[in-house]
Scaffold this motif. Structure first.
Motif, PDB file in Angstrom:
ATOM      1  N   ARG A 126       0.852  -1.194   0.000  1.00  0.00           N
ATOM      2  CA  ARG A 126       0.000   0.000   0.000  1.00  0.00           C
ATOM      3  C   ARG A 126       0.884   1.238   0.000  1.00  0.00           C
ATOM      4  NH1 ARG A 126      -5.618   1.398   2.946  1.00  0.00           N
ATOM      5  NH2 ARG A 126      -5.654   3.622   2.457  1.00  0.00           N
ATOM      6  N   HIS A 127       0.738   2.048  -1.029  1.00  0.00           N
ATOM      7  CA  HIS A 127       1.493   3.292  -1.154  1.00  0.00           C
ATOM      8  C   HIS A 127       0.849   4.382  -0.307  1.00  0.00           C
ATOM      9  CE1 HIS A 127       3.095   6.925  -3.197  1.00  0.00           C
ATOM     10  NE2 HIS A 127       4.148   6.154  -3.420  1.00  0.00           N
ATOM     11  N   ALA A 128       1.611   5.404  -0.002  1.00  0.00           N
ATOM     12  CA  ALA A 128       1.114   6.511   0.819  1.00  0.00           C
ATOM     13  C   ALA A 128      -0.141   7.144   0.227  1.00  0.00           C
ATOM     14  CB  ALA A 128       2.202   7.566   0.982  1.00  0.00           C
ATOM     15  N   HIS A 145       2.251  -0.142  -6.731  1.00  0.00           N
ATOM     16  CA  HIS A 145       3.565   0.203  -6.196  1.00  0.00           C
ATOM     17  C   HIS A 145       4.123  -0.974  -5.393  1.00  0.00           C
ATOM     18  CE1 HIS A 145       1.623   4.082  -6.951  1.00  0.00           C
ATOM     19  NE2 HIS A 145       2.828   4.594  -7.058  1.00  0.00           N
ATOM     20  N   GLY A 146       5.459  -1.066  -5.386  1.00  0.00           N
ATOM     21  CA  GLY A 146       6.069  -2.152  -4.623  1.00  0.00           C
ATOM     22  C   GLY A 146       7.561  -2.210  -4.819  1.00  0.00           C
ATOM     23  N   ASP A 147       8.113  -3.356  -4.469  1.00  0.00           N
ATOM     24  CA  ASP A 147       9.558  -3.569  -4.497  1.00  0.00           C
ATOM     25  C   ASP A 147      10.013  -3.907  -5.921  1.00  0.00           C
ATOM     26  OD1 ASP A 147      12.193  -4.252  -4.067  1.00  0.00           O
ATOM     27  OD2 ASP A 147      11.789  -5.553  -2.348  1.00  0.00           O
ATOM     28  N   PRO A 148      10.850  -3.065  -6.547  1.00  0.00           N
ATOM     29  CA  PRO A 148      11.292  -3.344  -7.919  1.00  0.00           C
ATOM     30  C   PRO A 148      12.405  -4.374  -8.004  1.00  0.00           C
ATOM     31  CG  PRO A 148      12.279  -1.311  -7.157  1.00  0.00           C
ATOM     32  CD  PRO A 148      11.352  -1.767  -6.048  1.00  0.00           C
ATOM     33  N   HIS A 245       8.043   0.382   2.920  1.00  0.00           N
ATOM     34  CA  HIS A 245       7.678   0.370   1.500  1.00  0.00           C
ATOM     35  C   HIS A 245       6.585   1.374   1.149  1.00  0.00           C
ATOM     36  CE1 HIS A 245      10.056  -3.140   0.251  1.00  0.00           C
ATOM     37  NE2 HIS A 245       9.837  -3.604   1.464  1.00  0.00           N
ATOM     38  N   ILE A 246       6.290   2.293   2.017  1.00  0.00           N
ATOM     39  CA  ILE A 246       5.147   3.182   1.809  1.00  0.00           C
ATOM     40  C   ILE A 246       5.341   4.148   0.644  1.00  0.00           C
ATOM     41  CG2 ILE A 246       5.843   5.044   3.386  1.00  0.00           C
ATOM     42  CD1 ILE A 246       2.869   4.998   4.384  1.00  0.00           C
ATOM     43  N   ASN A 247       6.578   4.351   0.231  1.00  0.00           N
ATOM     44  CA  ASN A 247       6.858   5.243  -0.899  1.00  0.00           C
ATOM     45  C   ASN A 247       7.553   4.500  -2.045  1.00  0.00           C
ATOM     46  OD1 ASN A 247       5.830   7.866   0.038  1.00  0.00           O
ATOM     47  ND2 ASN A 247       7.415   7.655   1.618  1.00  0.00           N
TER      48      ASN A 247
END
Length: 252
Positions: A126-128, A145-148, A245-247
């Protein structure tokens, strides 16, 4: 061409509407249903025309070896042309230009000569700026959004060979992260994308991972360290991961 979705669930009432909407195009969803489930998962899936429920019960809670064997046995029995083996938190798709495409049959029609396809699953968070999850909407666009980083650590395990033509002389290993086979297979160099929702939102992830995963590991799982990503988690560590991971950047 026909496609069967093969999955195994325990207490998946939160994710069920998202899963069933995402895979609504499939000819058949075969659900190996853990009868120790305590929520209303079964009532939800009974509303869908393409779901075939097969009840079972682990002798000693969640055992990844027994799960592997049950999934492989069901794959051998499929009458569909293709099988996609996924967990309740795995949403497979592909993209054409900027459009999300969920119907895997269309992808298969464009790559007819292959037997096996890998799916690169990205860990999404979950993104900001994300809003609350809406079960009436398709899941993938809601968490982009997530970990690339998909080449190091635990994330590297999530390039999974989970889309297979029926009748292959192969079987999945624990977690379906690899396959073992005795005859040659034609593996596509082009794979699909996937969104892994294990940590998509605190609204469900904390309870699902601590109560429904960590607390249900069998003695066999603990001894062999199967599912070890769930063995030592806490509410604090999960919430810390969300903050970390919020951003995250947009993945797709």
């Amino acid at each position: 061409m026909s496609l069967e979705i093969l999955t195994m669930w325990y207490n998946e009432a939160f994710l069920a509407p998202f899963f069933l909407k995402h895979y609504s195009y499939a000819d058949k969803i075969t659900l190996l249903y853990d009868s120790d489930t305590t929520d209303n998962t079964l009532e939800i899936v009974k509303t869908c025309h393409n779901v075939h429920v097969i009840p079972f019960q682990f002798p000693d809670m969640m055992d990844s070896g027994q799960k592997r064997d049950l999934l492989n046995a069901q794959y051998k029995q499929t009458q569909c042309d293709w099988v996609l083996c996924v967990d309740a938190d795995e949403f497979v798709f592909y993209k054409t230009n900027e459009n999300f495409c969920y119907d895997v049959n269309m992808f298969l029609a464009a790559h007819p000569k292959y037997d096996l396809f890998y799916v690169r699953l990205y860990q999404v968070y979950r993104h900001a700026y994300d809003t609350d999850l809406d079960p009436d909407m398709y899941p993938v666009p809601q968490r982009r959004h997530g970990d690339p980083n998909v080449t190091e650590g635990e994330n590297a395990w999530y390039n999974k060979p989970i889309l297979a033509r029926k009748g292959l002389d192969m079987h999945w290993t624990v977690g379906c992260h690899k396959i073992e086979f005795s005859t040659s297979l034609t593996v596509s160099p082009v794979g699909l994308l996937g969104a892994h929702w294990a940590m998509a939102d605190p609204a469900f992830a904390v309870e699902r991972r601590v109560k429904n995963r960590k607390a249900r590991q069998s003695k066999n799982n603990l001894a062999k360290e199967w599912g070890n990503h769930n063995h030592h988690i806490t509410v604090k560590s999960i919430m810390g991961e969300f903050i970390q991971h919020i951003n995250d950047p947009q993945l797709f």
